[in-house]
Design an enzyme around this catalytic site. Structure first.
Site, PDB file in Angstrom:
ATOM      1  N   ASP A 126       0.821  -1.216   0.000  1.00 42.68           N
ATOM      2  CA  ASP A 126       0.000   0.000   0.000  1.00 42.68           C
ATOM      3  C   ASP A 126       0.853   1.263   0.000  1.00 42.68           C
ATOM      4  OD1 ASP A 126      -2.192  -1.770   0.266  1.00 42.68           O
ATOM      5  OD2 ASP A 126      -2.052  -1.683   2.445  1.00 42.68           O
ATOM      6  N   GLU A 165     -11.400   0.826  -3.734  1.00 44.24           N
ATOM      7  CA  GLU A 165     -10.718   1.263  -2.510  1.00 44.24           C
ATOM      8  C   GLU A 165      -9.463   2.024  -2.879  1.00 44.24           C
ATOM      9  OE1 GLU A 165      -9.902  -2.400  -0.487  1.00 44.24           O
ATOM     10  OE2 GLU A 165      -8.674  -3.182  -2.114  1.00 44.24           O
TER      11      GLU A 165
END
Length: 509
Positions: free
Chosen positions: A14, A180
């Site tokens: 991420d 997302e």
């Protein structure tokens, strides 16, 4: 000049990036590991050096009782008017049944970082956008029960964490599951909304939309996804969860996560990768080569080659642990010390073991390379039930150990394997001494465990274990394998401390 992906190997998922002048900074998720959210610095987007963590104090990050792969999800890093802001989600899982979004800030990314400002905002993957008119927006995922899946946004008061406008759904993506990881940018009169879709598995992809206003309506790019390695033969797979940055020379780049599977299973975790970004004449970006991430790619013009790999031989002579060491959850202060015996790491084994969702006496670093060796010199006088040694650790149900232990008044070196409910001592050898060098060697498919008497050249092999049983596809979760030192009393407090004179992570590739 070409570079090799991943640019930050191992469990560094991420990624989020920002630029301040000609300096680049990057952060990653850490889930249930402490300290939280490593901070990296680079001058060329390829060579990265860790300079600290955002969350270093229990007041910033409380992880007690959290299950594996709960904790810190998907941070975003931004620079605005002299401050760096890191916003993220703490998912409490079953420990308290909820999640909280918050941000911290610092005037330098090496820290110290502020105490958290908690936000009235549900969902995960929050991102901050600072508009030219002074307004600040928070963007994230659906979070309330019954909310449609998609990307939500509101204006936010940064000092208070309170919303200044209604929370609204601004884009549902292109039809892939789990929209997302949103990031909002303003360029050339357009507001671009970059997201991840398809889930963080083999169907992962990067998609983008744009609008004339920050709240939409958003028009999807006709060439979506602008990055995905799904259904390709690329050696890096599951690419997604990207963030864009414009370099100081005007070029554009994307950082994103990817995995390097071995026979469709990956154990090193989701890793940080880099790709160039090209813009079409009609104003849409495409990342990589034809929307694919390759193992070898052309670097920025200001990239001049790889730096030599950093030495990871730690003699524990510093006052603090090196930045690459981690704990499982918040460590108990009584369990470890660098001062109790100068030049040694001291671990006091507790009742907590590596099988528990608690914080054992365990100091570990990420396995970042398929072929590597992790070794340490241990001095330990175990009594019955006490043990200390090295572990290859994925989670509390999937790990291997080589250790010195006490059994019925005798000392033994053992190799233990755990894979789910299968838990066994695979090998055991009597050992009369209290000092030993332990080693774990890794290759793409497995590990070998051996020991050496101090002052001798010969290594004694205890056994082997498969890396596939520690893979995400088997063990589950969102993390990667760690290599570390541990001590335990196996249900009680160990009577003697374990001393580690040095630890060495060596790349064999």
């Amino acid at each position: 000049m070409k570079f090799i992906n991943p640019v930050i190997p191992g469990f560094y998922p991420d990624p989020s990036i920002c630029r301040a002048g000609e300096d680049y900074y990057l952060v990653n998720s850490t889930f249930h590991y402490f300290p939280g959210v490593p901070v990296f610095h680079s001058r060329d987007l390829v060579n990265w050096q860790q300079i600290g963590h955002c969350l270093t104090r229990p007041e910033q990050l409380e992880l007690a009782g959290l299950e594996s792969s709960m904790g810190i999800f998907a941070p975003t890093l931004r620079y605005h008017e002299g401050y760096f802001y890191m916003i993220t989600t703490l998912i409490n899982g079953r420990a308290s049944g909820g999640m909280r979004n918050f941000y911290v800030r610092a005037d330098h990314p090496a820290g110290p970082w502020s105490d958290p400002v908690f936000l009235d905002w549900p969902g995960i993957d929050p991102s901050l956008f600072f508009d030219e008119d002074g307004r600040v927006y928070i963007t994230g995922t659906n979070g309330f029960s019954g909310e449609p899946a998609g990307i939500y946004q509101a204006e936010i008061g940064l000092e208070t964490g309170k919303l200044l406008s209604p929370r609204q759904l601004i884009w549902t993506g292109t039809g892939g599951k789990s929209p997302e990881g949103p990031h909002l940018y303003r360029m050339n009169g357009w507001y671009y909304l970059l997201i991840a879709e398809g889930g963080t598995e083999y169907g992962h992809m990067v998609t983008i939309a744009r609008s004339t206003g920050p709240s939409g309506p958003f028009e999807a790019a006709p060439g979506n996804p602008i990055m995905s390695n799904r259904s390709t033969g690329q050696l890096i797979q599951a690419t997604g969860h990207a963030d864009l940055v414009q370099a100081h020379d005007g070029s554009w780049w994307a950082v994103m996560l990817g995995i390097r599977p071995v026979s469709r299973r990956h154990h090193l975790g989701r890793e940080t990768c880099l790709a160039p970004v090209a813009w079409s004449p009609d104003g849409w970006p495409v990342a990589g080569n034809g929307a694919q991430l390759e193992l070898e790619m052309e670097g920025p013009d200001f990239y001049h080659g790889p730096r030599p790999a950093e030495a990871r031989l730690d003699h524990f002579a510093a006052a603090e642990l090196q930045e690459y060491w981690s704990f499982l959850r918040n460590p108990y202060p009584a369990d470890w010390s660098l001062r109790e015996r100068q030049g040694w790491l001291t671990l006091h084994g507790s009742a907590v073991t590596l099988n528990d969702t608690d914080s054992p006496a365990f100091v570990a670093c990420r396995q970042q390379h398929f072929r590597c060796a992790f070794s340490a010199l241990l001095q330990f006088t175990p009594e019955d039930g006490d043990e200390a040694g090295l572990s290859v650790y994925m989670n509390e149900l999937h790990h291997y150990e080589i250790a010195l232990t006490g059994v019925n008044g005798q000392r033994y070196l053992l190799l233990r394997k755990r894979a789910g409910s299968i838990w066994m001592v695979a090998e055991q050898a009597a050992y009369a001494g209290d000092t030993v060098i332990l080693r774990i060697q890794a290759d793409r498919k497995g590990y070998s465990f051996s020991y050496q008497l101090p002052g001798e050249a010969e290594w004694h092999l205890l056994g082997h274990a498969e890396s596939s049983l520690l893979s995400t596809e088997v063990a589950g979760g969102f993390t990667g394998v760690y290599l570390g030192m541990y001590a335990t009393g196996n249900g009680t407090r160990a009577k003697q401390p374990a001393y580690f004179d040095w630890a060495d992570y060596r790349i064999d590739e």
